[in-house]
Design an enzyme around this catalytic site. Structure first.
Site, PDB file in Angstrom:
ATOM      1  N   SER A   1      23.618 -11.840  44.192  1.00 19.89           N
ATOM      2  CA  SER A   1      22.423 -11.041  43.918  1.00 19.89           C
ATOM      3  C   SER A   1      21.166 -11.904  43.850  1.00 19.89           C
ATOM      4  CB  SER A   1      22.565 -10.295  42.588  1.00 19.89           C
ATOM      5  OG  SER A   1      23.790  -9.616  42.533  1.00 19.89           O
TER       6      SER A   1
HETATM    7  N1  SAH Z   1      28.009 -11.177  40.399  1.00 16.94           N
HETATM    8  C1  SAH Z   1      28.153 -11.598  41.774  1.00 16.94           C
HETATM    9  C2  SAH Z   1      27.683 -10.551  42.733  1.00 16.94           C
HETATM   10  C3  SAH Z   1      28.674 -10.361  43.821  1.00 16.94           C
HETATM   11  S1  SAH Z   1      28.465  -8.875  44.771  1.00 16.94           S
HETATM   12  C4  SAH Z   1      27.454 -12.934  41.992  1.00 16.94           C
HETATM   13  O1  SAH Z   1      26.683 -13.362  41.114  1.00 16.94           O
HETATM   14  O2  SAH Z   1      27.685 -13.568  43.021  1.00 16.94           O
HETATM   15  C5  SAH Z   1      29.563  -7.768  43.930  1.00 16.94           C
HETATM   16  C6  SAH Z   1      31.005  -8.155  43.870  1.00 16.94           C
HETATM   17  O3  SAH Z   1      31.724  -7.018  43.366  1.00 16.94           O
HETATM   18  C7  SAH Z   1      31.657  -8.506  45.207  1.00 16.94           C
HETATM   19  O4  SAH Z   1      32.202  -9.791  45.117  1.00 16.94           O
HETATM   20  C8  SAH Z   1      32.752  -7.444  45.374  1.00 16.94           C
HETATM   21  O5  SAH Z   1      33.924  -7.924  45.990  1.00 16.94           O
HETATM   22  C9  SAH Z   1      33.005  -7.035  43.940  1.00 16.94           C
HETATM   23  N2  SAH Z   1      33.625  -5.715  43.773  1.00 16.94           N
HETATM   24  C10 SAH Z   1      33.358  -4.555  44.424  1.00 16.94           C
HETATM   25  N3  SAH Z   1      34.129  -3.564  43.966  1.00 16.94           N
HETATM   26  C11 SAH Z   1      34.914  -4.111  42.983  1.00 16.94           C
HETATM   27  C12 SAH Z   1      35.936  -3.604  42.132  1.00 16.94           C
HETATM   28  N4  SAH Z   1      36.306  -2.329  42.160  1.00 16.94           N
HETATM   29  N5  SAH Z   1      36.512  -4.439  41.244  1.00 16.94           N
HETATM   30  C13 SAH Z   1      36.151  -5.757  41.187  1.00 16.94           C
HETATM   31  N6  SAH Z   1      35.198  -6.293  41.959  1.00 16.94           N
HETATM   32  C14 SAH Z   1      34.587  -5.482  42.862  1.00 16.94           C
END
Ligand code: SAH
Length: 214
Positions: free
Chosen positions: A60
């Site tokens: 993000s």
């Molecule tokens: N907090 C992260 C943002 C990553 S984007 C950072 O700082 O890099 C959001 C993430 O949510 C992705 O890695 C995606 O794989 C994960 N995601 C999506 N649906 C999910 C679910 N149901 N359970 C766990 N993770 C999930």
């Protein structure tokens, strides 16, 4: 080091955009975001933009990391002990949280992302984070209830499971929606089963892919 200087510039920009929690700004200033990206992208780490981390996912934008963290801390109105993050991704938001709360639990559904995040957390010597490879739309029932929950992926509706895992006065910060999304703040009212929802600004997140997203 130059990355410290560029981080200072980033912090200035975040302040101009309205982030005001000094603890959060301090943590952003001290967290090496470049370590959370592949080498080919690490030179862009201190731009205020979202960046790809593989598997169609993104790290993000720093503004939104700072803003969500600030909303979480502000709404909790005291020190947070147990916090659940849904969507570990690169582990950057996890690392920011770990410096501000007592214990972080973080769930990711893509195993290779979780593995990389685990390596980075170890490299940084963070000891108050536990990771799980699971569908975070169901929260982490065994570890709850949580004083705070922060989701970095957007469901179309707030999963009931996440609300139910909030401790008394617990706070959930979560992007909600499909093509149009907004940041939601959900507060559990004391020890009751009542919740108050505040809709904050428009945001753009990857979808929460979950069995709860019915
Ligand atoms: N907090 C992260 C943002 C990553 S984007 C950072 O700082 O890099 C959001 C993430 O949510 C992705 O890695 C995606 O794989 C994960 N995601 C999506 N649906 C999910 C679910 N149901 N359970 C766990 N993770 C999930």
């Amino acid at each position: 080091m130059t990355s410290l200087r560029t981080r200072e510039r980033l912090v200035q920009r975040l302040m101009e955009q309205g982030v005001s929690d000094l603890k959060v700004l301090d943590v952003i200033r001290n967290t090496p975001r470049h370590l959370f990206l592949d080498e080919a992208l690490s030179h862009r780490a201190y731009e205020d933009s979202a960046l790809p981390i593989g598997f169609g996912q993104t790290l993000s934008q720093p503004y939104i990391v700072a803003r969500m963290t600030e909303v979480l801390l502000g709404a909790a109105g005291g020190s947070l002990k147990r916090v659940l993050e849904v969507g570990t991704g690169s582990g950057y938001q996890t690392t920011v949280l770990a410096q501000l709360v007592e214990q972080v639990y973080s769930v990711e559904r893509i195993k290779p992302l979780q593995d990389k995040a685990r390596q980075r957390l170890r490299q940084l010597g963070l000891r108050n984070v536990v990771l799980s490879h699971a569908d975070g739309g169901f929260g982490w029932p065994d570890k709850g209830p949580f004083d705070g929950i922060l989701s970095t992926a957007a469901p179309r509706f707030v999963p009931e499971e996440l609300k139910q895992q909030l401790a008394p006065n617990g706070v959930l910060v979560i992007p909600v929606g499909d093509r149009e999304q907004s940041l939601h703040l959900v507060l559990r009212v004391g020890e009751t089963d009542e919740f108050v929802t505040k809709v904050l600004e428009p945001v753009r997140f990857v979808p929460l892919l979950s069995g709860t997203a019915r």
